[in-house]
Scaffold this motif. Structure first.
Motif, PDB file in Angstrom:
ATOM      1  N   PRO A 100     -31.308  -7.871 -17.050  1.00 40.45           N
ATOM      2  CA  PRO A 100     -32.303  -8.755 -16.425  1.00 40.45           C
ATOM      3  C   PRO A 100     -33.298  -7.925 -15.609  1.00 40.45           C
ATOM      4  CG  PRO A 100     -30.062  -9.499 -15.956  1.00 40.45           C
ATOM      5  CD  PRO A 100     -29.943  -8.159 -16.599  1.00 40.45           C
ATOM      6  N   ALA A 101     -34.558  -8.328 -15.613  1.00 38.62           N
ATOM      7  CA  ALA A 101     -35.623  -7.520 -15.019  1.00 38.62           C
ATOM      8  C   ALA A 101     -35.373  -7.190 -13.544  1.00 38.62           C
ATOM      9  CB  ALA A 101     -36.962  -8.228 -15.183  1.00 38.62           C
ATOM     10  N   GLY A 102     -35.070  -8.165 -12.729  1.00 41.27           N
ATOM     11  CA  GLY A 102     -34.868  -7.907 -11.303  1.00 41.27           C
ATOM     12  C   GLY A 102     -33.738  -6.923 -11.052  1.00 41.27           C
ATOM     13  N   ARG A 103     -32.637  -7.134 -11.725  1.00 37.89           N
ATOM     14  CA  ARG A 103     -31.484  -6.238 -11.559  1.00 37.89           C
ATOM     15  C   ARG A 103     -31.812  -4.832 -12.058  1.00 37.89           C
ATOM     16  NH1 ARG A 103     -26.892  -5.241 -14.848  1.00 37.89           N
ATOM     17  NH2 ARG A 103     -25.204  -4.387 -13.589  1.00 37.89           N
ATOM     18  N   ALA A 104     -32.468  -4.745 -13.209  1.00 40.33           N
ATOM     19  CA  ALA A 104     -32.822  -3.439 -13.769  1.00 40.33           C
ATOM     20  C   ALA A 104     -33.745  -2.670 -12.828  1.00 40.33           C
ATOM     21  CB  ALA A 104     -33.481  -3.618 -15.136  1.00 40.33           C
ATOM     22  N   LEU A 105     -34.720  -3.348 -12.267  1.00 38.44           N
ATOM     23  CA  LEU A 105     -35.667  -2.665 -11.378  1.00 38.44           C
ATOM     24  C   LEU A 105     -34.999  -2.174 -10.101  1.00 38.44           C
ATOM     25  CD1 LEU A 105     -38.777  -4.959 -11.851  1.00 38.44           C
ATOM     26  CD2 LEU A 105     -38.492  -2.603 -12.654  1.00 38.44           C
ATOM     27  N   THR A 106     -34.116  -2.995  -9.534  1.00 37.51           N
ATOM     28  CA  THR A 106     -33.456  -2.557  -8.305  1.00 37.51           C
ATOM     29  C   THR A 106     -32.439  -1.452  -8.568  1.00 37.51           C
ATOM     30  OG1 THR A 106     -31.896  -4.414  -8.435  1.00 37.51           O
ATOM     31  CG2 THR A 106     -33.836  -4.705  -7.030  1.00 37.51           C
ATOM     32  N   LEU A 107     -31.911  -1.380  -9.779  1.00 40.04           N
ATOM     33  CA  LEU A 107     -31.014  -0.272 -10.116  1.00 40.04           C
ATOM     34  C   LEU A 107     -31.789   1.031 -10.307  1.00 40.04           C
ATOM     35  CD1 LEU A 107     -28.484  -1.947 -12.580  1.00 40.04           C
ATOM     36  CD2 LEU A 107     -28.035  -1.109 -10.264  1.00 40.04           C
ATOM     37  N   VAL A 108     -32.985   0.942 -10.871  1.00 39.26           N
ATOM     38  CA  VAL A 108     -33.800   2.149 -11.073  1.00 39.26           C
ATOM     39  C   VAL A 108     -34.382   2.624  -9.741  1.00 39.26           C
ATOM     40  CG1 VAL A 108     -35.888   3.063 -12.158  1.00 39.26           C
ATOM     41  CG2 VAL A 108     -34.321   1.637 -13.486  1.00 39.26           C
ATOM     42  N   ALA A 109     -34.933   1.707  -8.963  1.00 37.21           N
ATOM     43  CA  ALA A 109     -35.508   2.059  -7.652  1.00 37.21           C
ATOM     44  C   ALA A 109     -34.379   2.065  -6.632  1.00 37.21           C
ATOM     45  CB  ALA A 109     -36.593   1.054  -7.269  1.00 37.21           C
ATOM     46  N   ASP A 110     -33.531   3.077  -6.734  1.00 43.23           N
ATOM     47  CA  ASP A 110     -32.288   3.089  -5.968  1.00 43.23           C
ATOM     48  C   ASP A 110     -32.296   4.017  -4.762  1.00 43.23           C
ATOM     49  OD1 ASP A 110     -32.399   5.429  -7.408  1.00 43.23           O
ATOM     50  OD2 ASP A 110     -30.338   5.346  -8.142  1.00 43.23           O
ATOM     51  N   ARG A 111     -33.456   4.528  -4.402  1.00 42.62           N
ATOM     52  CA  ARG A 111     -33.546   5.475  -3.290  1.00 42.62           C
ATOM     53  C   ARG A 111     -34.411   4.876  -2.177  1.00 42.62           C
ATOM     54  NH1 ARG A 111     -35.290   9.908  -7.657  1.00 42.62           N
ATOM     55  NH2 ARG A 111     -33.311  10.007  -8.759  1.00 42.62           N
ATOM     56  N   PRO A 112     -34.039   5.073  -0.948  1.00 39.84           N
ATOM     57  CA  PRO A 112     -34.799   4.480   0.161  1.00 39.84           C
ATOM     58  C   PRO A 112     -36.275   4.903   0.207  1.00 39.84           C
ATOM     59  CG  PRO A 112     -32.673   5.245   0.947  1.00 39.84           C
ATOM     60  CD  PRO A 112     -32.808   5.733  -0.465  1.00 39.84           C
ATOM     61  N   ASP A 113     -36.606   6.089  -0.322  1.00 45.86           N
ATOM     62  CA  ASP A 113     -37.998   6.543  -0.298  1.00 45.86           C
ATOM     63  C   ASP A 113     -38.787   6.143  -1.532  1.00 45.86           C
ATOM     64  OD1 ASP A 113     -37.669   7.636   2.163  1.00 45.86           O
ATOM     65  OD2 ASP A 113     -37.383   9.691   1.458  1.00 45.86           O
ATOM     66  N   ASP A 114     -38.161   5.462  -2.495  1.00 42.44           N
ATOM     67  CA  ASP A 114     -38.910   4.929  -3.633  1.00 42.44           C
ATOM     68  C   ASP A 114     -39.805   3.809  -3.127  1.00 42.44           C
ATOM     69  OD1 ASP A 114     -37.653   6.551  -5.505  1.00 42.44           O
ATOM     70  OD2 ASP A 114     -36.212   5.010  -6.129  1.00 42.44           O
ATOM     71  N   VAL A 115     -40.797   3.473  -3.904  1.00 45.51           N
ATOM     72  CA  VAL A 115     -41.583   2.262  -3.690  1.00 45.51           C
ATOM     73  C   VAL A 115     -41.488   1.471  -4.978  1.00 45.51           C
ATOM     74  CG1 VAL A 115     -43.887   1.307  -3.277  1.00 45.51           C
ATOM     75  CG2 VAL A 115     -43.167   3.374  -2.069  1.00 45.51           C
ATOM     76  N   LEU A 116     -41.088   0.215  -4.879  1.00 45.75           N
ATOM     77  CA  LEU A 116     -40.954  -0.663  -6.037  1.00 45.75           C
ATOM     78  C   LEU A 116     -42.117  -1.637  -6.041  1.00 45.75           C
ATOM     79  CD1 LEU A 116     -39.436  -1.830  -8.458  1.00 45.75           C
ATOM     80  CD2 LEU A 116     -37.968  -3.067  -6.846  1.00 45.75           C
ATOM     81  N   VAL A 117     -42.860  -1.686  -7.152  1.00 42.80           N
ATOM     82  CA  VAL A 117     -44.036  -2.555  -7.268  1.00 42.80           C
ATOM     83  C   VAL A 117     -43.756  -3.608  -8.331  1.00 42.80           C
ATOM     84  CG1 VAL A 117     -46.508  -2.645  -7.723  1.00 42.80           C
ATOM     85  CG2 VAL A 117     -45.530  -0.623  -6.626  1.00 42.80           C
ATOM     86  N   VAL A 118     -43.940  -4.876  -7.961  1.00 45.21           N
ATOM     87  CA  VAL A 118     -43.721  -5.989  -8.889  1.00 45.21           C
ATOM     88  C   VAL A 118     -44.866  -6.972  -8.775  1.00 45.21           C
ATOM     89  CG1 VAL A 118     -41.200  -5.829  -8.927  1.00 45.21           C
ATOM     90  CG2 VAL A 118     -42.307  -7.237  -7.200  1.00 45.21           C
ATOM     91  N   GLY A 119     -45.127  -7.681  -9.863  1.00 42.52           N
ATOM     92  CA  GLY A 119     -46.116  -8.753  -9.835  1.00 42.52           C
ATOM     93  C   GLY A 119     -45.506  -9.988  -9.209  1.00 42.52           C
ATOM     94  N   ALA A 120     -46.305 -10.703  -8.450  1.00 39.24           N
ATOM     95  CA  ALA A 120     -45.824 -11.932  -7.793  1.00 39.24           C
ATOM     96  C   ALA A 120     -46.888 -13.007  -7.950  1.00 39.24           C
ATOM     97  CB  ALA A 120     -45.535 -11.676  -6.316  1.00 39.24           C
ATOM     98  N   GLY A 121     -46.772 -13.768  -9.001  1.00 41.88           N
ATOM     99  CA  GLY A 121     -47.771 -14.804  -9.257  1.00 41.88           C
ATOM    100  C   GLY A 121     -47.248 -16.187  -8.962  1.00 41.88           C
ATOM    101  N   ARG A 122     -48.144 -17.162  -9.108  1.00 40.07           N
ATOM    102  CA  ARG A 122     -47.744 -18.557  -8.951  1.00 40.07           C
ATOM    103  C   ARG A 122     -46.891 -18.967 -10.135  1.00 40.07           C
ATOM    104  NH1 ARG A 122     -53.504 -20.529  -8.208  1.00 40.07           N
ATOM    105  NH2 ARG A 122     -53.115 -21.002 -10.377  1.00 40.07           N
ATOM    106  N   ARG A 123     -45.916 -19.818  -9.843  1.00 43.31           N
ATOM    107  CA  ARG A 123     -45.039 -20.305 -10.906  1.00 43.31           C
ATOM    108  C   ARG A 123     -44.750 -21.769 -10.668  1.00 43.31           C
ATOM    109  NH1 ARG A 123     -41.065 -16.343 -12.723  1.00 43.31           N
ATOM    110  NH2 ARG A 123     -39.500 -17.833 -12.095  1.00 43.31           N
ATOM    111  N   GLY A 124     -44.717 -22.524 -11.747  1.00 42.09           N
ATOM    112  CA  GLY A 124     -44.392 -23.935 -11.650  1.00 42.09           C
ATOM    113  C   GLY A 124     -42.908 -24.146 -11.401  1.00 42.09           C
TER     114      GLY A 124
END
Length: 178
Positions: A100-124
């Motif tokens: 799953p995307a959220g889990r995969a991203l948080t597993l890859v960005a696993d270091r405190p000095d990483d910066v994780l960038v995600v899109g955050a749009g409107r959703r119904g």
């Protein structure tokens, strides 16, 4: 050292799906990577059609390789759509991750000095119910700073054009009625 890749470089991790929101996030992540002289790590998460549960019920060993290849091609297509080739002055690594995307991203960005960038749009409401928000998951579970990029103002314009065009008859249907 924390927040650095194997070569000692800082990382900006960005989720990419090919959607307009992820392309917007990819551009913002590229700007952040340039600003901080970091490696941009573009990540596309994928799952078997029907999800992991459906796949476990009737696994077919050669199919995950095909799905992995398709995910890799989707990632390359998204990078090409965003940058029109490899962007100059940017150290870019691309990877696909099964899950799953959220889990995969948080597993890859696993270091405190990483910066994780995600899109955050409107959703119904229905979309939120059927597909949990990747941005919310990342904000809740990440061990590093998360930059949630709002959707582009062009998104509404493009959605309007798409809606208008879906109501028009195709050219071949209009000419055959004469």
């Amino acid at each position: 050292m924390e927040g650095m890749d194997e070569a000692g470089n800082h990382r900006v991790v960005v989720g990419v799906s090919g959607s307009l929101g992820s392309i917007t996030a990819l551009h913002r992540a590229a700007a952040e990577a340039r600003r901080t002289d970091a490696v941009l790590l573009a990540v596309l998460a994928w799952q078997p059609p029907g999800g992991e549960f459906a796949y476990r019920r009737s696994p077919r060993p050669p199919l995950p390789d095909v799905w992995q290849d398709r995910a890799g091609q989707r990632l390359l297509d998204a990078l090409d759509a965003a940058f029109g080739g490899l962007p100059e002055g940017l150290r870019l690594r691309a990877m696909t991750v099964r899950g799953p995307a959220g889990r995969a991203l948080t597993l890859v960005a696993d270091r405190p000095d990483d910066v994780l960038v995600v899109g955050a749009g409107r959703r119904g409401r229905l979309r939120r119910l059927l597909h949990p928000s990747v941005a919310r998951h990342c904000l809740h579970h990440a061990v590093c700073p998360v930059l949630a990029v709002p959707r582009s103002p062009l998104h509404d314009v493009l959605e309007g054009v798409r809606r208008r065009n879906t109501w028009r008859l195709p050219l071949h249907a209009a000419t055959s009625q004469r």
